[in-house]
Design a protein around this motif. Structure first.
Motif, short mmCIF file in Angstrom:
data_model
loop_
_atom_site.label_atom_id
_atom_site.label_comp_id
_atom_site.label_asym_id
_atom_site.label_seq_id
_atom_site.Cartn_x
_atom_site.Cartn_y
_atom_site.Cartn_z
N GLY A 116 -5.68 6.42 -1.35
CA GLY A 116 -6.79 6.02 -0.49
C GLY A 116 -6.24 5.42 0.79
O GLY A 116 -5.04 5.36 1.01
N SER A 117 -7.15 4.98 1.64
CA SER A 117 -6.75 4.44 2.93
C SER A 117 -6.23 3.01 2.78
O SER A 117 -6.47 2.34 1.78
CB SER A 117 -7.93 4.45 3.90
OG SER A 117 -8.88 3.47 3.53
N LEU A 118 -5.56 2.56 3.81
CA LEU A 118 -5.05 1.19 3.84
C LEU A 118 -6.21 0.21 3.77
O LEU A 118 -6.14 -0.80 3.06
CB LEU A 118 -4.23 0.96 5.11
CG LEU A 118 -3.75 -0.46 5.36
CD1 LEU A 118 -2.85 -0.94 4.24
CD2 LEU A 118 -3.02 -0.54 6.68
N GLN A 177 -9.18 0.60 2.37
CA GLN A 177 -9.70 0.57 0.99
C GLN A 177 -8.79 -0.27 0.10
O GLN A 177 -9.27 -1.08 -0.70
CB GLN A 177 -9.78 1.98 0.41
CG GLN A 177 -10.86 2.84 1.00
CD GLN A 177 -10.74 4.28 0.52
OE1 GLN A 177 -9.64 4.74 0.17
NE2 GLN A 177 -11.85 4.99 0.50
N TRP A 213 0.84 -1.21 0.00
CA TRP A 213 0.00 0.00 0.00
C TRP A 213 0.87 1.25 0.00
O TRP A 213 0.65 2.17 -0.79
CB TRP A 213 -0.91 -0.02 1.22
CG TRP A 213 -1.64 1.26 1.48
CD1 TRP A 213 -2.65 1.81 0.73
CD2 TRP A 213 -1.42 2.15 2.56
NE1 TRP A 213 -3.07 2.98 1.29
CE2 TRP A 213 -2.33 3.22 2.43
CE3 TRP A 213 -0.56 2.14 3.65
CZ2 TRP A 213 -2.40 4.27 3.33
CZ3 TRP A 213 -0.62 3.19 4.55
CH2 TRP A 213 -1.53 4.23 4.39
#
Length: 77
Positions: free
Chosen positions: A51-53, A55, A40
């Motif tokens: 985006g977030s981890l 997601q 990520w």
């Protein structure tokens, strides 16, 4: 030497079952949980994901193929 000694004390099937439990299961856990933040972060730095981890883990990690072109990786395991 260790393999030879293990075969003396257990059958071949028991040896394989033990090796699978000690090696393969931790590898799968690491590939699905521990390696995800590394990939990520790499994707964030190269700009191919934003985006977030969570997601990334839910939507992208398992669905875009194997590393290096995809995301699913065994990394340093």
């Amino acid at each position: 030497m260790g393999t030879w000694l293990a075969f003396r004390s257990e059958t071949g099937l028991a040896f394989l079952r033990g090796r699978f439990t000690r090696l393969f299961l931790p590898l799968i856990f690491a590939m699905c949980v521990i390696v995800v933040p590394q990939v990520w972060y790499e994707r964030l730095l190269d700009g191919s994901f934003s985006g977030s981890l969570m997601q990334f883990w839910v939507l992208n990690y398992f669905t875009e193929g194997r590393y290096p072109t995809g995301n699913f990786s065994w990394a340093h395991m």
